[in-house]
Design an enzyme around this catalytic site. Structure first.
Site, PDB file in Angstrom:
ATOM      1  N   LYS A  15       0.911  -1.175   0.071  1.00 54.59           N
ATOM      2  CA  LYS A  15      -0.008  -0.022   0.121  1.00 54.59           C
ATOM      3  C   LYS A  15       0.902   1.125  -0.062  1.00 54.59           C
ATOM      4  O   LYS A  15       1.947   1.201   0.588  1.00 54.59           O
ATOM      5  CB  LYS A  15      -0.756  -0.157   1.422  1.00 54.59           C
ATOM      6  CG  LYS A  15      -2.355  -0.653   0.913  1.00 54.59           C
ATOM      7  CD  LYS A  15      -3.088   0.107   0.111  1.00 54.59           C
ATOM      8  CE  LYS A  15      -4.613  -0.458  -0.053  1.00 54.59           C
ATOM      9  NZ  LYS A  15      -5.225   0.574  -0.975  1.00 54.59           N
ATOM     10  N   ASP A  55      -6.922   4.034  -6.542  1.00 54.35           N
ATOM     11  CA  ASP A  55      -7.521   3.788  -5.210  1.00 54.35           C
ATOM     12  C   ASP A  55      -8.380   5.112  -5.062  1.00 54.35           C
ATOM     13  O   ASP A  55      -8.849   5.821  -6.132  1.00 54.35           O
ATOM     14  CB  ASP A  55      -6.778   3.366  -4.171  1.00 54.35           C
ATOM     15  CG  ASP A  55      -7.463   2.604  -3.174  1.00 54.35           C
ATOM     16  OD1 ASP A  55      -8.533   2.978  -2.564  1.00 54.35           O
ATOM     17  OD2 ASP A  55      -6.950   1.612  -2.414  1.00 54.35           O
TER      18      ASP A  55
END
Length: 341
Positions: A15, A55
């Protein structure tokens, strides 16, 4: 990483992000930031190293800006980002993948566990971003009746079913118009302001439904919301967002026998199609819409079966939270042992 592990595909997990807020910024300002960000990031990524994807706040447009700068720096046409525009290496169905995958998972879970279908059933969805829009779209494709959506300012309740075209006009492709405009345009719909929500609850979960799809943000479904959903007869909760359900709410759903699909399993469609995009880039092929859709459906059904069988094997039948965690951990642990890590 657990989500990627559950797909069964050869992808890892990481991430990253930034503290840049695109709200109120022009396309030129966003492009300048994306280029500057890639100038620092490019040395750490690669088609066989790390492959970033979009995202929250990062869609096809932003991925395009990032990819353009990567190509300028490296003078190489690599599948180094997923979610690219279709014109230069993106995959069909990538924008829809997470939302569609959520519904494919829900269909398989309801079919196997309850012998139920979503057709003609009332469903509530939170959110109005990419995942929410495409969850609503696929639910409508299969004949479900979606009566809610929401944004940061409030919620829409439309007893006649959400008008998807109007929702896309307001929120599709990164648009950020208020959902208040939906209520002004669609007769019979109601806009509930966030300031009018019941204390500690979200207005979307007050609507009686067969299945609930939290697709907005973290911790949006509280224990009080769970009590209301159960009281109103909800039989399944399928996460579209990452960790949208508070732990106490999850415990309550499991205790009361409500089918609960955790996001690491149910919203893995996006990462699955990211891998499909990487495969197409590596082989210099373009898959048809039908092929991508069929493979996505197959992957989501496989994830459900893997999670359900693992839960049963460990004496946790119908506990898809434990099933997903155990199945994902085992696959990662086996890989680490085989590699001598």
């Amino acid at each position: 990483m657990f989500k990627n592990s559950l797909t069964g595909l050869p992808i890892g997990g990481a991430k990253g992000g930034s503290d840049f807020d695109p709200k109120g910024k022009s396309d030129f300002e966003i492009m300048k930031f994306c280029r500057a960000f890639m100038r620092e990031l490019h040395q750490y990524i690669g088609a066989r190293i790390d492959v970033p994807a979009g995202d929250i706040g990062v869609g096809t447009k932003e991925i395009g800006f990032l990819y353009g700068e990567y190509k300028r720096i490296n003078r190489s046409y690599d599948g180094v980002l997923s979610g690219k525009p279709y014109a230069f290496g993106g995959s069909l169905l990538r924008p829809e993948a997470t939302g569609y995958g959520v519904v494919y998972f829900a269909q398989e879970m309801l079919k196997q566990e309850l012998e139920e279908v979503l057709e003609d059933q009332i469903c509530v969805v939170s959110g109005a971003g990419n995942v929410a829009i495409h969850t609503i779209e696929k639910l409508q494709h299969i004949g479900a009746i979606v009566v809610t959506c929401s944004d940061s300012e409030g919620s829409i309740y439309d007893p006649n079913g959400i008008d998807l075209n109007m929702l896309k006009m307001l929120k599709g492709n990164g648009k950020r118009f208020s959902l208040e405009d939906y209520a002004l345009q669609i007769q019979g719909s109601v806009h509930i302001k966030k300031s009018d929500y019941p204390d500690g609850r979200h207005a979307v979960w007050d609507i009686p439904c067969f299945a609930a799809f939290p697709c907005a943000t973290q911790n949006e479904l509280t224990e009080e919301d769970a009590i209301t959903l159960i009281k109103n007869g909800c039989v399944a909760v399928i996460e579209g967002a990452n960790m949208p359900t508070e732990p106490l709410a999850i415990e309550l759903f499991l205790r009361e026998g409500v089918l609960f699909a955790p996001g690491k399993a149910s919203n893995a469609g996006g990462v699955a199609v990211s891998e499909f995009e990487m495969s197409q880039n590596a082989s210099m092929e373009k898959w048809s819409y039908e092929k991508v859709d069929a493979k996505l459906n197959e992957i989501m059904c496989q994830i459900y079966k893997r999670v359900a069988l693992t839960a049963k094997e460990y004496g946790k039948e119908r506990n898809f939270v434990d099933g997903a965690n155990i199945a994902a951990f085992k696959r990662i642990a086996e890989a680490m042992i085989l590699e001598g890590v």
